[in-house]
Design a protein around this motif. Structure first.
Motif, mmCIF file in Angstrom:
data_model
loop_
_atom_site.group_PDB
_atom_site.id
_atom_site.type_symbol
_atom_site.label_atom_id
_atom_site.label_comp_id
_atom_site.label_asym_id
_atom_site.label_seq_id
_atom_site.Cartn_x
_atom_site.Cartn_y
_atom_site.Cartn_z
ATOM 1 N N VAL A 1 -31.957 31.285 0.636
ATOM 2 C CA VAL A 1 -31.689 29.885 0.627
ATOM 3 C C VAL A 1 -32.615 29.045 0.912
ATOM 4 O O VAL A 1 -32.580 27.876 -0.061
ATOM 5 C CB VAL A 1 -30.495 29.582 1.977
ATOM 6 N N LEU A 2 -33.820 29.175 1.277
ATOM 7 C CA LEU A 2 -34.926 28.375 1.334
ATOM 8 C C LEU A 2 -35.594 28.247 -0.214
ATOM 9 O O LEU A 2 -35.803 27.091 -0.437
ATOM 10 C CB LEU A 2 -35.911 28.804 2.169
ATOM 11 N N ILE A 3 -35.551 29.192 -0.841
ATOM 12 C CA ILE A 3 -36.030 29.308 -2.164
ATOM 13 C C ILE A 3 -35.284 28.444 -2.958
ATOM 14 O O ILE A 3 -35.851 27.545 -3.909
ATOM 15 C CB ILE A 3 -36.268 30.697 -2.817
ATOM 16 N N LEU A 4 -33.970 28.723 -2.904
ATOM 17 C CA LEU A 4 -32.902 27.750 -3.523
ATOM 18 C C LEU A 4 -33.100 26.519 -3.447
ATOM 19 O O LEU A 4 -33.225 25.663 -4.278
ATOM 20 C CB LEU A 4 -31.475 28.288 -3.495
ATOM 21 N N LEU A 5 -33.423 26.098 -2.043
ATOM 22 C CA LEU A 5 -33.427 24.642 -1.491
ATOM 23 C C LEU A 5 -34.929 23.918 -2.575
ATOM 24 O O LEU A 5 -34.858 22.918 -2.908
ATOM 25 C CB LEU A 5 -33.443 24.371 -0.306
ATOM 26 N N LYS A 6 -36.054 24.680 -2.284
ATOM 27 C CA LYS A 6 -37.073 24.338 -2.862
ATOM 28 C C LYS A 6 -37.129 24.130 -4.198
ATOM 29 O O LYS A 6 -37.471 23.148 -4.974
ATOM 30 C CB LYS A 6 -38.080 25.418 -2.501
ATOM 31 N N LEU A 7 -36.372 25.051 -5.101
ATOM 32 C CA LEU A 7 -36.435 24.915 -6.539
ATOM 33 C C LEU A 7 -35.554 23.748 -6.751
ATOM 34 O O LEU A 7 -35.772 22.876 -7.790
ATOM 35 C CB LEU A 7 -35.828 26.146 -7.028
ATOM 36 N N TYR A 8 -34.471 23.496 -6.072
ATOM 37 C CA TYR A 8 -33.584 22.194 -6.265
ATOM 38 C C TYR A 8 -34.339 21.017 -6.008
ATOM 39 O O TYR A 8 -34.077 19.809 -6.821
ATOM 40 C CB TYR A 8 -32.302 22.432 -5.451
ATOM 41 N N ASN A 9 -35.026 21.106 -4.929
ATOM 42 C CA ASN A 9 -35.760 19.781 -4.766
ATOM 43 C C ASN A 9 -36.829 19.403 -5.790
ATOM 44 O O ASN A 9 -37.004 18.500 -6.163
ATOM 45 C CB ASN A 9 -36.611 20.073 -3.156
ATOM 46 N N ARG A 10 -37.568 20.592 -6.312
ATOM 47 C CA ARG A 10 -38.623 20.280 -7.156
ATOM 48 C C ARG A 10 -37.865 19.816 -8.640
ATOM 49 O O ARG A 10 -38.203 18.874 -9.393
ATOM 50 C CB ARG A 10 -39.271 21.559 -7.447
ATOM 51 N N ARG A 11 -36.797 20.384 -8.991
ATOM 52 C CA ARG A 11 -36.185 20.104 -10.029
ATOM 53 C C ARG A 11 -35.554 18.401 -10.169
ATOM 54 O O ARG A 11 -35.654 17.738 -10.984
ATOM 55 C CB ARG A 11 -34.792 20.652 -10.487
ATOM 56 N N MET A 12 -35.009 18.201 -8.732
ATOM 57 C CA MET A 12 -34.616 16.648 -8.611
ATOM 58 C C MET A 12 -35.809 15.692 -8.771
ATOM 59 O O MET A 12 -35.935 14.756 -8.966
ATOM 60 C CB MET A 12 -33.878 16.648 -7.356
#
Length: 99
Positions: free
Chosen positions: A46-57
């Motif tokens: 979940v942490l990795i997915l949130l970091k990737l989403y934050n970077r993409r946004m």
């Protein structure tokens, strides 16, 4: 002799229950450890997915075209009659000490 056989059966069945409980007690530590490992893995994913989403946004916000800038108020012309607002303190505004 019947009593001894019954007693022997009782000891045997009691011994089996104790072994079963022993197995449960020994395996409960492994079960708890497995649950902890699974929870840590889920939190990591979940942490990795949130970091990737934050970077993409963030990259999307940085790359999207900017809208028109809001109108800035005109600078005060030194020749104009309009005076900038100032704050003045008079001695009445200051608290006085009484002894």
């Amino acid at each position: 002799m019947t009593t001894a056989t019954t007693l022997g059966d009782a000891v045997f069945s009691l011994n089996m229950t104790t072994r079963g409980e022993d197995f449960l007690y020994k395996s409960s530590g492994a079960i708890v450890a497995a649950i902890v490992v699974v929870v840590i893995i889920i939190f990591t994913v979940v942490l990795i997915l949130l970091k990737l989403y934050n970077r993409r946004m963030r990259t999307r916000r940085e790359l999207e075209p900017k809208g028109p800038k809001p109108a800035t108020p005109p600078a005060v012309d030194p020749n104009s009659q309009q005076q900038p607002a100032t704050v003045t303190f008079s001695p009445v505004d200051l608290p006085s000490e009484t002894r």
